[in-house]
Enzyme design. Structure first.
Site, PDB file in Angstrom:
ATOM      1  N   GLY A  78      30.619 -15.313 138.757  1.00 23.14           N
ATOM      2  CA  GLY A  78      30.853 -14.516 139.958  1.00 23.14           C
ATOM      3  C   GLY A  78      30.791 -15.327 141.227  1.00 23.14           C
ATOM      4  O   GLY A  78      29.758 -15.902 141.557  1.00 23.14           O
ATOM      5  N   CYS A 103      33.810  -5.573 130.902  1.00 22.63           N
ATOM      6  CA  CYS A 103      35.110  -5.115 131.395  1.00 22.63           C
ATOM      7  C   CYS A 103      34.965  -3.787 132.128  1.00 22.63           C
ATOM      8  O   CYS A 103      34.503  -2.795 131.558  1.00 22.63           O
ATOM      9  CB  CYS A 103      36.106  -4.969 130.254  1.00 22.63           C
ATOM     10  N   ALA A 148      41.591 -11.400 130.610  1.00 23.83           N
ATOM     11  CA  ALA A 148      42.623 -10.650 129.891  1.00 23.83           C
ATOM     12  C   ALA A 148      44.006 -10.963 130.446  1.00 23.83           C
ATOM     13  O   ALA A 148      44.204 -11.040 131.657  1.00 23.83           O
ATOM     14  CB  ALA A 148      42.346  -9.155 129.999  1.00 23.83           C
ATOM     15  N   PRO A 181      36.599 -15.633 129.960  1.00 21.82           N
ATOM     16  CA  PRO A 181      37.651 -14.934 129.215  1.00 21.82           C
ATOM     17  C   PRO A 181      38.371 -13.948 130.125  1.00 21.82           C
ATOM     18  O   PRO A 181      37.790 -12.965 130.567  1.00 21.82           O
ATOM     19  CB  PRO A 181      36.863 -14.189 128.120  1.00 21.82           C
ATOM     20  N   ARG A 212      38.652 -16.616 138.032  1.00 22.84           N
ATOM     21  CA  ARG A 212      39.840 -16.539 138.892  1.00 22.84           C
ATOM     22  C   ARG A 212      40.121 -17.835 139.649  1.00 22.84           C
ATOM     23  O   ARG A 212      41.276 -18.146 139.939  1.00 22.84           O
ATOM     24  CB  ARG A 212      39.690 -15.365 139.861  1.00 22.84           C
TER      25      ARG A 212
END
Length: 333
Positions: free
Chosen positions: A203, A102, A19, A17, A227
């Site tokens: 990660g 977050c 943002a 997820p 990413r």
């Protein structure tokens, strides 16, 4: 394959997820490239309860995306529970995820996101309250700790399990690290060994080979890709294929990349209207263009686009230009 509660996933690859990125247009595109689960961008519990128009739009789900996890965040038990109940009763999300990862200050200063990592007892209390209030399976996404001196990943994951959480997704960085340095996969392995619910590792999964290495080295049930999937849904497809067959699929050519970029644009227009979508798509186009030689000019021009027509013309012209250069180089070679 594994299950989160009663939700069966078809493979072990999960879209993180993110943002400002993981709206329905992006999620559906990634889903079509084979993701076993897609996760929606985090939504504020208070914004849900205030019936904020923009937030209600963020709760939109295309049925083709499913199974889907919808993530909420907040710092108070009462508002988090009420928001979870709203998601449970008013959306077709399959899973409700609570954000405990977050690292952004505006989130943590509200006692939300990564701030929870400092208190396993609060995690138990909050997750337990949400689990008791909803029918959908509840999961938690967390970081390994606040900083190097406050790493309670094992205790935090165990608190989630005791509270009735059905899975944990763990990013192997601290809040202080943000996205710098390297992810600690050893902590992810420790967490996997300390609980019986599914653990999803997150990660530094930048290639299909990274995904396999994480699975092999940590024993996690799934890998979460963030990413590395930006402008690159092929990362999801290539990872799924690599894990299933051991064979590495080729990277896409420029024409295929630009075709998917245009599809993404059109879906974003359907979701948000042309004006908003074109502006929002500028950053996505930069990600789609990443790695394609000679993209500097077209990236600059896209940043000034105001209409779909302009956007598509630039992508099409760039495709022709790149293919012409490739053909010329092939003849010379």
């Amino acid at each position: 394959m594994f299950k989160i509660g009663d939700i069966q996933l078809k493979n072990r690859v999960v879209l993180a997820p993110m943002a400002g990125v993981c709206n329905s247009a992006f999620r559906l595109t990634v889903k079509e490239f084979g993701a076993g689960l897609v996760c929606a961008e985090m939504v504020s519990d208070k914004a849900i309860l205030y019936n904020n128009a923009r937030t209600m739009g963020m709760l939109y789900i295309d049925e083709r995306e499913k199974p889907l996890s919808l993530q909420i965040f907040g710092g108070k038990k009462e508002t988090l529970v009420e928001a979870a109940k709203f998601v449970d009763q008013n959306t077709t999300a399959d899973i409700i995820d609570i954000n405990m990862g977050c690292p952004v200050p505006k989130i943590t200063k509200c006692d939300a996101g990564a701030k929870w990592l400092l208190d396993p007892d609060k995690i138990y209390e909050m997750v337990s309250a949400v689990v008791d209030a909803v029918n959908k399976p509840v999961t938690v996404k967390m970081r390994m700790g606040w900083d190097e001196d406050h790493i309670f990943a094992v205790k935090n994951a165990q608190a989630v399990e005791r509270a009735g959480g059905k899975a944990v997704a763990l990013h192997g960085r601290t809040r202080v690290q943000m996205y710098e340095g390297t992810a600690n996969w050893d902590i992810i392995k420790e967490v996997k060994q300390s609980v019986s619910i599914p653990v999803i590792g997150n990660g530094d999964v930048k290639t299909p080979q990274d995904a396999k290495r994480m699975l092999d080295e940590t024993g996690v049930d799934g890998v979460m890709i963030g990413r590395a999937a930006l402008g690159n849904p092929w990362m999801i497809y290539r990872t799924v294929q690599y894990l299933e067959t051991g064979k590495l699929k080729e990277e896409p050519q420029v024409r295929e990349k630009m075709a998917v970029c245009k599809l993404h644009l059109d879906r974003l227009i359907d979701l948000k209207g042309e004006n908003v979508a074109v502006r929002e798509m500028r950053k996505h186009a930069a990600w789609y263009l990443k790695g394609v030689k000679g993209n500097a000019n077209v990236r600059n021009e896209i940043n000034h686009c105001e209409t779909r027509e302009e956007f598509v013309q630039l992508l099409d012209a760039f495709t022709v230009e790149v293919e012409a250069k490739e053909l010329q180089n092939a003849k010379v070679g």
